[in-house]
Design a protein around this motif. Structure first.
Motif, short mmCIF file in Angstrom:
data_model
loop_
_atom_site.label_atom_id
_atom_site.label_comp_id
_atom_site.label_asym_id
_atom_site.label_seq_id
_atom_site.Cartn_x
_atom_site.Cartn_y
_atom_site.Cartn_z
N SER A 148 0.83 -1.19 0.00
CA SER A 148 0.00 0.00 0.00
C SER A 148 0.87 1.24 0.00
N LEU A 149 0.28 2.32 -0.43
CA LEU A 149 0.98 3.59 -0.48
C LEU A 149 -0.02 4.73 -0.36
N GLY A 150 0.36 5.75 0.36
CA GLY A 150 -0.48 6.92 0.48
C GLY A 150 0.17 8.13 -0.17
N LEU A 151 -0.58 8.80 -1.01
CA LEU A 151 -0.11 10.00 -1.67
C LEU A 151 -0.81 11.21 -1.09
N SER A 152 -0.14 12.32 -1.10
CA SER A 152 -0.75 13.57 -0.70
C SER A 152 -0.39 14.65 -1.69
N CYS A 153 -1.22 15.64 -1.75
CA CYS A 153 -1.02 16.75 -2.67
C CYS A 153 -1.50 18.01 -1.98
#
Length: 117
Positions: free
Chosen positions: A17-22
């Motif tokens: 899993s991976l979490g991205l933010s912007c």
């Protein structure tokens, strides 16, 4: 003046899993719809998920039940939680935001998410 900056991308093992933010570089606009797009080599950019200021969401069929988009309006930040990844999801993921009924829109620089076998 306003730039979207993604973070959190990187190599992921299959099944991981991976979490991205912007986040916006400056809080100037009140963003309406924000979203995530992706582009894999040899393919055109496609919408992954989007979320309105009222937190209504829309997902591509391929990621429903696997990805979750969320936002923090106070921080002008949008997130994408990606679970159960496989190499088919390898792509450059880009953040997008629009204001004023799509009169203006902004893009992030994109963050690569390679998924290894």
């Amino acid at each position: 003046q306003v730039q979207l900056v993604e973070s959190g991308g990187g190599l992921v093992q299959a099944g991981g899993s991976l979490g991205l933010s912007c986040a916006a570089s400056r809080r100037f606009f009140s963003f309406n719809t924000m979203g995530w797009y992706r582009q894999a080599p040899g393919k055109r950019r496609e919408l992954v998920a989007q979320i309105t200021s009222g937190r209504r969401t829309n997902y591509a069929d391929s990621v429903k039940g696997r990805f979750t988009i969320s936002r923090d309006n106070a921080k002008n930040t949008v997130y994408l939680q990606m679970n159960s990844l496989n190499p088919g999801y390898s792509a450059v993921y880009s953040c997008h935001a629009e204001v004023a009924g799509w009169v203006y829109d902004f893009w992030g620089q994109g963050t690569p998410v390679p998924v290894s076998s």
